[in-house]
Scaffold this motif. Structure first.
Motif, PDB file in Angstrom:
ATOM      1  N   MET A 185      11.683   8.161  13.012  1.00  0.00           N
ATOM      2  CA  MET A 185      12.647   8.975  13.712  1.00  0.00           C
ATOM      3  C   MET A 185      14.049   8.597  13.244  1.00  0.00           C
ATOM      4  O   MET A 185      14.326   7.457  12.924  1.00  0.00           O
ATOM      5  N   SER A 186      14.936   9.579  13.210  1.00  0.00           N
ATOM      6  CA  SER A 186      16.298   9.317  12.776  1.00  0.00           C
ATOM      7  C   SER A 186      17.078   8.611  13.885  1.00  0.00           C
ATOM      8  O   SER A 186      16.582   8.409  14.982  1.00  0.00           O
ATOM      9  N   GLU A 187      18.301   8.269  13.567  1.00  0.00           N
ATOM     10  CA  GLU A 187      19.195   7.656  14.547  1.00  0.00           C
ATOM     11  C   GLU A 187      19.298   8.551  15.779  1.00  0.00           C
ATOM     12  O   GLU A 187      19.402   9.760  15.681  1.00  0.00           O
ATOM     13  N   ILE A 188      19.264   7.949  16.954  1.00  0.00           N
ATOM     14  CA  ILE A 188      19.430   8.683  18.207  1.00  0.00           C
ATOM     15  C   ILE A 188      20.832   8.415  18.739  1.00  0.00           C
ATOM     16  O   ILE A 188      21.300   7.271  18.755  1.00  0.00           O
ATOM     17  N   PHE A 189      21.477   9.479  19.177  1.00  0.00           N
ATOM     18  CA  PHE A 189      22.791   9.376  19.788  1.00  0.00           C
ATOM     19  C   PHE A 189      22.673   9.661  21.274  1.00  0.00           C
ATOM     20  O   PHE A 189      21.986  10.586  21.677  1.00  0.00           O
ATOM     21  N   VAL A 190      23.351   8.868  22.069  1.00  0.00           N
ATOM     22  CA  VAL A 190      23.458   9.123  23.497  1.00  0.00           C
ATOM     23  C   VAL A 190      24.689  10.011  23.656  1.00  0.00           C
ATOM     24  O   VAL A 190      25.776   9.677  23.192  1.00  0.00           O
ATOM     25  N   MET A 191      24.474  11.168  24.287  1.00  0.00           N
ATOM     26  CA  MET A 191      25.545  12.154  24.425  1.00  0.00           C
ATOM     27  C   MET A 191      25.889  12.339  25.900  1.00  0.00           C
ATOM     28  O   MET A 191      24.998  12.464  26.738  1.00  0.00           O
ATOM     29  N   TYR A 192      27.180  12.345  26.200  1.00  0.00           N
ATOM     30  CA  TYR A 192      27.649  12.542  27.564  1.00  0.00           C
ATOM     31  C   TYR A 192      28.100  13.985  27.758  1.00  0.00           C
ATOM     32  O   TYR A 192      28.976  14.476  27.042  1.00  0.00           O
ATOM     33  N   GLU A 193      27.491  14.646  28.730  1.00  0.00           N
ATOM     34  CA  GLU A 193      27.966  15.950  29.175  1.00  0.00           C
ATOM     35  C   GLU A 193      29.000  15.652  30.249  1.00  0.00           C
ATOM     36  O   GLU A 193      28.674  15.081  31.298  1.00  0.00           O
ATOM     37  N   LEU A 194      30.242  15.996  29.974  1.00  0.00           N
ATOM     38  CA  LEU A 194      31.346  15.626  30.855  1.00  0.00           C
ATOM     39  C   LEU A 194      31.757  16.776  31.758  1.00  0.00           C
ATOM     40  O   LEU A 194      31.566  17.950  31.431  1.00  0.00           O
ATOM     41  N   ASP A 195      32.357  16.424  32.881  1.00  0.00           N
ATOM     42  CA  ASP A 195      32.940  17.410  33.784  1.00  0.00           C
ATOM     43  C   ASP A 195      34.009  18.161  32.990  1.00  0.00           C
ATOM     44  O   ASP A 195      34.873  17.543  32.371  1.00  0.00           O
ATOM     45  N   GLN A 196      33.947  19.468  32.988  1.00  0.00           N
ATOM     46  CA  GLN A 196      34.863  20.268  32.184  1.00  0.00           C
ATOM     47  C   GLN A 196      36.135  20.692  32.918  1.00  0.00           C
ATOM     48  O   GLN A 196      36.937  21.430  32.359  1.00  0.00           O
ATOM     49  N   ARG A 197      36.302  20.224  34.142  1.00  0.00           N
ATOM     50  CA  ARG A 197      37.540  20.559  34.856  1.00  0.00           C
ATOM     51  C   ARG A 197      38.735  20.053  34.063  1.00  0.00           C
ATOM     52  O   ARG A 197      38.704  18.938  33.530  1.00  0.00           O
ATOM     53  N   PRO A 198      39.778  20.860  33.972  1.00  0.00           N
ATOM     54  CA  PRO A 198      40.955  20.404  33.228  1.00  0.00           C
ATOM     55  C   PRO A 198      41.542  19.157  33.873  1.00  0.00           C
ATOM     56  O   PRO A 198      41.754  19.127  35.084  1.00  0.00           O
TER      57      PRO A 198
END
Length: 93
Positions: A1-14
């Motif tokens: 398996m390739s490198e795994i990235f941990v991704m953060y889905e962030l609050d999009q409020r300005p």
């Protein structure tokens, strides 16, 4: 398996304009934690989609990398309660 990235889905409020020098993850709350493979031909850039199919364009990559923590879970322990169930299922397979 390739490198795994941990991704953060962030609050999009300005966010209010900030001069703190803090990262986007520190400025906006993390809503969900996803996993993504590396982009084709790269080991330093996340691919365009998470393992559950979400677009990574608007997400932030964590500095914590699973490959640097053998024996640990793929996600950042601090956000264990926010892990995407679909990404977790794919990672367990």
């Amino acid at each position: 398996m390739s490198e795994i990235f941990v991704m953060y889905e962030l609050d999009q409020r300005p966010a209010a304009r900030s001069f703190t020098g803090r990262s986007p993850v520190e400025e906006r709350p993390v809503l969900r934690v996803h996993a993504a493979n590396a982009a084709p031909g790269s080991s330093t850039t996340p691919g365009p989609r998470t393992l559950c199919g979400h677009d990574t364009f608007a997400m932030e990559a964590a500095t914590w990398k699973p490959s640097e923590h053998p024996g640990s879970s793929w996600y950042t322990p601090k956000y264990a309660q926010l892990v995407c169930a679909q990404c977790a299922t794919v990672m367990e397979a």
